[in-house]
Enzyme design. Sequence first.
Site: not given
Length: 311
Positions: A79, A146, A206
């Site tokens: 993931q 993570y 961003f």
Amino acid sequence: MTRALVTGGAGFIGSHMVDLLVATGREVRVIDNLTSGDQRLRFLEAAGVGVDRLDIRDEASARLIEEFRPDEIYHFAAQMDVRRSVADPIYDAEVNVVGTLRVLGAAAKVGARVISASSGGCIYGEADPQRLPLDEQTPKNPDSPYGITKMVMEDYLRFYRETGGLSYANLALGNVYGPRQDPAGEAGVVAIFGLRLLKGEPCSIFGDGTQTRDYLFVGDVVEAFLAASSNGDGETFNIGTGIETSVNELYSRLAAICGVEADPEFKPARAGELHRSCLNSAKAGSILGWSPQKDLNRGLSETVEFLRSQV
Ligand SMILES: NC(=O)c1ccc[n+]([C@@H]2O[C@H](COP(=O)([O-])OP(=O)(O)OC[C@H]3O[C@@H](n4cnc5c(N)ncnc54)[C@H](O)[C@@H]3O)[C@@H](O)[C@H]2O)c1
């Protein structure tokens, strides 16, 4: 014939790994549950490699490893969405910790060497800028679930080495880019910008765009994994270029390659985003004999060529 198993072999990096392993004459099998999609299956088919659609969390994956008895396991299945890990740390840990333990336990049982994918951006977190580019002595300070799972993977590798004789090398990667990366995902800024530029759509940056990353071509990454299949036991290696590139610089290079003159749109910075990241790969150079070969502009051009063929 050397037998190689690739977890996450239907993914971006894993599918390139499969190609390289087939080219070196190995017998290759893939475990992948296709959570990142089936768009790369055609590359595996072209390479003549079948996919076992299994989840690494399931006992069936361990059974397959025990039946196939690979000499090497290239462990990419994960993931890997940082924001999803923040939103759902339990799922993140189930795949990245429990799934990894299944793979490591089976690997130790059959005596397979594991070459695993970690993240050099996420395990070190926002490091002291004086230390850049970061070497393997950098204190680990992950700032997402993570990054935490990738950090503990290293401890588990060491545990299996000490108790079960597992042979391994763990590679902490910079920001990997190249053909086959998913432009629909949250990660993969090169693929996202490249596709939008080719379609004439605006790109968003961003923050002020001065945040830096170490952009590494996927072909160089899989060469590092191959080099680590026979060298550097029980070690973690940082795999990067040692060059920081800002998002503004990346955008300019990609816009020039795509022949676009439009400026990007600036949006508010995302909370928790690293400001600077860059890896020192001297250890990989001396022990694995690896160094990155692809210049950023050439790598970006090849990626844009691939994206053009998809538009
Ligand atoms: N892409 C990068 O810039 C980067 C940087 C650092 C580390 N990494 C690491 O490299 C590895 C590969 O990354 P990628 O960019 O190729 O990602 P990817 O999402 O393209 O590939 C991961 C593959 O794993 C599979 N997978 C996910 N969960 C699974 C499960 N439970 N069981 C079986 N298969 C499962 C997915 O379907 C996918 O095909 C990951 O471990 C990632 O953390 C990637």
